[in-house]
Structures are given as C-alpha cells and as structure tokens.
Design an enzyme around this catalytic site. Structure first.
Site, PDB file in Angstrom:
ATOM      1  N   ASP A   1     -31.039  63.607 -69.486  1.00 11.10           N
ATOM      2  CA  ASP A   1     -30.567  64.490 -68.423  1.00 11.10           C
ATOM      3  C   ASP A   1     -30.902  63.854 -67.083  1.00 11.10           C
ATOM      4  OD1 ASP A   1     -29.837  67.010 -66.939  1.00 11.10           O
ATOM      5  OD2 ASP A   1     -29.778  67.775 -68.982  1.00 11.10           O
TER       6      ASP A   1
ATOM      7  N   GLU B   1     -21.268  70.937 -67.171  1.00 14.00           N
ATOM      8  CA  GLU B   1     -21.665  70.938 -65.758  1.00 14.00           C
ATOM      9  C   GLU B   1     -21.430  69.578 -65.098  1.00 14.00           C
ATOM     10  OE1 GLU B   1     -25.039  74.445 -65.793  1.00 14.00           O
ATOM     11  OE2 GLU B   1     -25.715  72.414 -66.286  1.00 14.00           O
TER      12      GLU B   1
ATOM     13  N   HIS C   1     -25.018  65.128 -65.669  1.00  8.66           N
ATOM     14  CA  HIS C   1     -26.429  65.172 -66.064  1.00  8.66           C
ATOM     15  C   HIS C   1     -26.933  63.765 -66.387  1.00  8.66           C
ATOM     16  CE1 HIS C   1     -27.158  69.479 -65.974  1.00  8.66           C
ATOM     17  NE2 HIS C   1     -26.018  69.683 -66.605  1.00  8.66           N
TER      18      HIS C   1
END
Length: 519
Positions: free
Chosen positions: A165, A300, A236
């Site tokens: 991440d 995301e 990420h």
C-alpha cells in the site's frame, strides 16, 4: 462454534487418556496429535484401528468440507467429504474437550472427556474469508501464523493478505531490492483519524522474506486455509513509487513512503515498462503463493495525476481511451490477463466494475463499497465475495461509547455482525449462484499491534464465522451469545487472545486522547 448443522446428544462420555490411539487416512489425526496432544500432554499414538478414527468418505458425506462425528463410550468415528472436512472434525473435537485443549502445553492432568452424541456439519459458503492488512502496520511472522490458527479454529478457510500500500511494501522480490530497502519502511505514522489526528515520530516497517511467506503458506495449508496475496495496483502504490520513482508520473519527484492514512493521489504511470515491472512482481508472487486466486487491488485510484500529466494524456489517446481516467481499467486488464494466462484467477475490489474497462471473464469481484456493488457484479456474471464496509469491517468501532479506542467508521456491534446476511433474501437465483461467500476485513491503520488486532477482531470474528458457515435459519443471537459467554471466551483466553470483553474495553485497551473519525 460456528454452530453445526445438526447435533444429537447422547448419554455418556468417551475420555481421552494416555492409552487413547488415533488412526485414519487423513492429516487430521496428525493435526490432533500435534495440537491437542501438546495441550493435554497425551501421546495420542497412531494405531491401525485407533480409538479416534478419521476417514475420508465422500460417498457418505456429500457436501465439500462437510463431516460427521459419532462419539460413543467406546470411541470416536469421524467421516468427512475431504481433508478439509476431516480437519474441521478435529477442530470440533478440540472445542468439545474444553478451553484447556486450546493451550500450547498442559496445565492439568485431565480427565479429557468428550460428550457422546452425533454431529453433522457442513458450510454454507465455499469462501469464508478474513482480510488482514499488513501494509499499514507490519505484524511479525509469528503473529500471522497465530492468526492463521485462530481462523482455522473458527472454520474460516481464506486468509486475504494485504501486502502492499502507500504506507508500506511487505514482499521481498528478487532483483528488486529497493521495494523492501526503501518501500518497507516509513519515518513515522499518523496517530488517530480526522482533522485532529496526531503523529508518531517513530520509524515503522518490516517485510517478509520468501522463506517467511512460504512458511505462512505451508502453515495455512496444514490448517486448510488458502492464503490469497494482494499486490494493489495501479493506486495505493506510493511505497513502490518511493522505491522506484520511474514507476510514477513524475520521476523527478522523490516521494517518501507515506506516513498518513487515506488515499494517496500518486498512482502508477501507464508505460509498458511499468506494466512489465508489475508482471515481474506478480510472477514472483505466483511462485510463492499456490493460491488459485491472486488479488490485484484496483480500489481507490484517483485519476488526477494522469489528467494533469501530458505523458499520461498522450498515452491514453494512443491507447484509444476516451479519457486518462480509463488508464485505471487498462492497467488492471493487463495485469489480470497476465494472471489468467498463467492459470490463476484475479480478485479485484469492486471499483474494477467502474474503471473504464470491464474486468475479464473469470475475474472475482470483492464487494466492499456496499452490497449493491456485489449484486451488480453477480448480475453481470462475475463471481463475487461480499465484504461491505457497512457490515463487516472489523476495524470500525464496536460501540458509540467515548471510551471505545480510536473511534472510526460505523458502529458495528457483535450483534450487528451476527445479523449480517451476505445474500439478501430477495436476490434472484442468478445472484445466489455467483456469490462465492463472504469476507471480514481487518484494516490496520489504527491497529498498531497484535493486541489491537485481537481487540478489533474478537469476538466479532466469531460471530462472522457463524454467518459464513451456518445457514441463517439456524442462527439465533441470544443462543450464540450464551455459547460465547459460557464456553468460547474461555477458549480464546486459553489461546491468549486479547479480545474485547462484551461489556466494553478494559482500562488498558482504551486509547484516551487518540482522535477518531466516527460515521
């Protein structure tokens, strides 16, 4: 726990002692000998016709992972559809022996009675998962091995490991040393959430060697758990870009591994060299993890860098995309096709449905934003795993009491988790056939130690396990809570789990002064 399909008690007991023997054509006997033998101090020696017998019998036990146990005063007979069913039969026997059978070494001499009767059992869903975020806060290998055993004790069968991440890269990759030399470490960490969040000025990090991950996979296999690794792309990825700036959209900008929580705007560029870099990463991941499913993330992904970057704009035009934001779906498709070409199945978060390019046939969609996304995926013909944050995110707060440590997200009590129904009753049959199962999520932005993971996960993960295993018709929260209070919390205590007491946190489990962001 979780509650079996059918229990038929009978009078009497069968008592394990130093003369008790174990036999069978499965690995369950060896597991019982190693774990229950260690706790009881009994040898549970192998014999041709043991007092405790395991047998694989798919002709009798029709449902995969199912088993049947018969306990009489003369001994125990366990028949199972497969090795997984035999393992769950052994787990059930350990539960019936009492809390002290969950210890690593004996604390008493016995006796070790098993109540007579019959148990028939099989799971509702084939995918009964738990996601564990190791990127935000690294957990030592021994704690991951322990978490595997706790999942298996509750008959969960998938461990989804979030390994990369913005805040950390946890996988050693041969030939790409900076991913762990740089990407595995950050200077500090955000403390708490919301506008008043603080900062801990202490370096944090760690990573798993290939041998570490091989050991985790092997340990999980012994406990009938599939480890699904996740390498999150194309968002990420700040830790990866900090390690290799040429992966980003401005290679002249020297990023650091992110110390905050949330969604970084820094995403991978769409150059062929970057796709090839991550093919190399996924090739290594496939060599270490035998799982038929590999997670590519895909969640995301802010398009702002691509929209502002002339090179990305030109790249999207050259690829025939209507806008730079569609590089999201293009990148995912390249990685997913690579996995599928190599005989694996990709798992992506549900944003893949809205990424500008439909995921390939065979891709599994993990529905985290809400249940509607999973239903939409199933309706479109994709297999799906239901894991909505509104219901099964175990890092979310467990009450609205101000003493609840780091109060983030929605209030999700033990009863709320137990009430979750992965497939709404009104769903058409076409949806039912595509729901592989369900998965609880343990994100660790605010869980900075194994004890904090214990607190967030248990006993709510016990409730979730029953949701995933038992059909809704047999679930009753008052009876579940009674079983929890009368026996199962004692088992967790014996295992060393620092769970949240039902009445609320103990003084040392609170985090006074650490701000949250409740919803």
């Amino acid at each position: 726990m979780p509650r079996p399909v059918r229990v038929l008690p009978a009078p009497g007991t069968f008592t394990l002692d130093r003369n008790t023997t174990v036999s069978g054509d499965t690995a369950a006997g060896e597991w019982l000998r190693r774990h229950v033998g260690a706790a009881t101090g009994l040898p549970l020696a192998e014999a041709e016709h043991g007092d405790v017998r395991f047998r694989i019998a798919p002709e009798k036990i029709a449902v995969p992972e199912g088993y049947r146990i018969e306990i009489t005063e003369r001994g125990v007979r366990a028949e199972a559809h497969d090795e997984s069913g035999a393992h769950y039969a052994a787990q059930t026997l350990r539960q019936l022996l009492g809390a002290d059978a969950w210890r690593d070494s004996p604390v008493r001499r016995g006796p070790w009675p098993l109540p007579c009767g019959e148990i028939e059992d099989h799971p509702r869903f084939s995918w009964r998962g738990c996601h564990l975020d190791l990127a935000r806060h690294f957990m030592p290998k021994r704690e991951v091995l322990r978490f595997v055993e706790l999942l298996a004790a509750h008959k969960l069968n998938v461990l989804h490991l979030h390994l990369t991440d913005d805040q950390g890269w946890r996988v050693e990759v041969p030939g790409l040393p900076r991913l762990t030399e740089i990407g595995a470490w950050r200077k500090g960490s955000q403390l708490g959430a919301g506008p008043h969040a603080g900062y801990v000025d202490r370096p944090h990090g760690g990573y798993y060697t290939e041998s570490d991950l091989t050991e985790i996979v092997a340990h999980a296999a012994e406990h009938r758990i599939t480890v699904v690794p996740e390498i999150d792309v194309p968002g990420h990825c700040q830790a990866a870009i900090a390690s290799y700036p040429e992966l980003g959209n401005d290679p002249r900008r020297k990023l650091e591994v992110w110390t905050g929580w949330g969604v970084s705007e820094h995403v991978l560029n769409a150059e062929e060299s970057t796709v090839e870099f991550f093919r190399r990463v996924f090739d290594h991941v496939m060599s270490v993890f035998p799982s038929p499913v590999i997670c590519v993330g895909g969640d995301e992904v802010p398009p702002h860098e691509w929209e502002r970057d002339p090179r990305s704009v030109r790249r999207s035009e050259a690829l025939g995309l209507s806008e730079p934001a569609r590089l999201h779906g293009w990148f995912l498709r390249r990685i997913i096709d690579h996995l599928h070409t190599n005989g694996r199945r990709a798992l992506s978060w549900d944003e893949a449905l809205d990424s500008g390019e439909r995921p390939p046939t065979g891709c599994i969609v993990a529905s985290w934003r809400d249940e509607a996304a999973g239903l939409r995926a199933a309706d479109a013909g994709y297999d799906t795993v239901m894991c909505p944050e509104q219901r099964v995110y175990l890092d979310h707060r467990q009450s609205d009491d101000p003493d609840e440590p780091v109060p983030v997200g929605f209030v999700r009590t033990l009863e709320d988790v137990y009430a979750y129904e992965p497939v709404p009753a009104e769903s058409p049959s076409s949806v039912f056939q595509h729901v592989l199962g369900t998965q609880a999520q343990v994100w660790t932005e605010h869980l900075d130690s194994p004890s904090r993971v214990d607190y967030a996960a248990f006993p709510r993960l016990c409730a979730f396990a029953e949701v995933a295993w038992s059909r809704s018709a047999v679930r009753d929260f008052s009876r579940f809570r009674a079983r929890l209070e009368s026996e199962h919390l004692d088992r967790l205590t014996a295992f060393g789990v620092e769970f949240r007491p039902l009445e609320g946190p103990m003084p040392w489990q609170k985090r006074p002064g650490v701000p949250g962001d409740p919803r």
